[in-house]
Design a protein around this motif. Structure first.
Motif, PDB file in Angstrom:
ATOM      1  N   TYR B  89      -1.071  -5.260  -3.634  1.00 35.21           N
ATOM      2  CA  TYR B  89      -1.553  -3.952  -4.087  1.00 35.21           C
ATOM      3  C   TYR B  89      -1.389  -3.816  -5.590  1.00 35.21           C
ATOM      4  O   TYR B  89      -0.443  -4.359  -6.180  1.00 35.21           O
ATOM      5  CB  TYR B  89      -0.745  -2.818  -3.434  1.00 35.21           C
ATOM      6  N   ASP B  96      -0.957   6.879  -5.513  1.00 39.01           N
ATOM      7  CA  ASP B  96      -1.176   5.565  -4.896  1.00 39.01           C
ATOM      8  C   ASP B  96       0.079   5.133  -4.131  1.00 39.01           C
ATOM      9  O   ASP B  96       0.000   4.604  -3.011  1.00 39.01           O
ATOM     10  CB  ASP B  96      -1.498   4.518  -5.962  1.00 39.01           C
ATOM     11  N   ILE B 100       0.396   4.431  -0.074  1.00 30.90           N
ATOM     12  CA  ILE B 100       0.874   3.160   0.501  1.00 30.90           C
ATOM     13  C   ILE B 100       2.035   3.421   1.460  1.00 30.90           C
ATOM     14  O   ILE B 100       2.092   2.860   2.559  1.00 30.90           O
ATOM     15  CB  ILE B 100       1.294   2.172  -0.624  1.00 30.90           C
ATOM     16  N   ARG B 110      -3.662  -0.566   6.270  1.00 28.09           N
ATOM     17  CA  ARG B 110      -3.812  -1.050   4.897  1.00 28.09           C
ATOM     18  C   ARG B 110      -4.606  -0.054   4.056  1.00 28.09           C
ATOM     19  O   ARG B 110      -5.565   0.542   4.560  1.00 28.09           O
ATOM     20  CB  ARG B 110      -4.538  -2.397   4.959  1.00 28.09           C
ATOM     21  N   LEU B 114      -6.703   0.055  -2.800  1.00 26.89           N
ATOM     22  CA  LEU B 114      -5.683  -0.424  -3.756  1.00 26.89           C
ATOM     23  C   LEU B 114      -5.397  -1.911  -3.628  1.00 26.89           C
ATOM     24  O   LEU B 114      -4.574  -2.466  -4.348  1.00 26.89           O
ATOM     25  CB  LEU B 114      -4.385   0.368  -3.547  1.00 26.89           C
ATOM     26  N   VAL B 115      -6.097  -2.570  -2.704  1.00 28.41           N
ATOM     27  CA  VAL B 115      -5.842  -4.003  -2.456  1.00 28.41           C
ATOM     28  C   VAL B 115      -6.412  -4.868  -3.573  1.00 28.41           C
ATOM     29  O   VAL B 115      -7.512  -4.608  -4.049  1.00 28.41           O
ATOM     30  CB  VAL B 115      -6.455  -4.417  -1.096  1.00 28.41           C
TER      31      VAL B 115
END
Lengths: 120, 120
Positions: B89, B96, B100, B110, B114-115
């Motif tokens: 990430y 953010d 998560i 998931r 943001l991956v």
């Protein structure tokens, strides 16, 4: 849900992996007299140097090697963990490092004599 | 080999896992003028502090949070990786971090926006 469905779902959601094995090795160094101890005080650095050099010299490019902060279990060190399989090792001698590299990293065989099974 | 056999074999060789998710967050700090950049210079620390506090205050005891050295890909930071799933990430804002924690750590979903998909 059948086994077939599960496999299809897994494939859909899995990401390509950067490393086949990703090692995190504790680099915490506390003074020798510290009551908690530390991997550094237990002689970790020469072992991690050996592992890092072996990975580089043998061109094991799919093995990630990253320094980490405290992994907990300080009295058990030197401590390292290998993901994605979540295997915790406590190597104490150069030969231990060589065996982890040869057996686990190159042949995919866990080195049971060096495994630490940790519980919270 | 049937699906049943595979399951039995896996169970035999798998170790009990210490954490459901184990986060490694890059704490590398280089000077702002350094050409490689660093997660620290990209504002990582307040984000990691927020994540660490959220894990503690929400008593997410099966989430491990460990500081790491350089994970590579310095220009992409702040960078963190979650194992065993191997999800990288790149959070840049407090929201953010909250997402998560809420989505990935608590609901197992998931956060695709943001991956970072990284390749060697």
């Amino acid at each position: 849900m059948s086994a077939m469905d599960t496999t299809a779902d897994d494939a859909e959601f899995e990401l390509p992996q950067l490393y086949r094995h990703h090692v995190f090795a504790c680099h915490t160094q506390r003074p020798p007299s510290h009551p908690r101890g530390s991997c550094g005080a237990s002689g970790a650095q020469p072992l991690w140097d050996r592992m890092s050099k072996a990975i580089e010299s043998q061109r094991l490019t799919d093995i990630g090697f990253t320094a980490s902060g405290c992994l907990g279990f300080c009295s058990a060190g030197p401590l390292m963990v290998v993901y994605p399989e979540g295997v915790w090792y406590r190597p104490t001698a150069p030969e231990d490092i060589d065996e982890i590299v040869e057996s686990h990293f190159k042949q995919g065989k866990r080195v049971d004599r060096l495994v630490m099974v940790l519980t919270r």
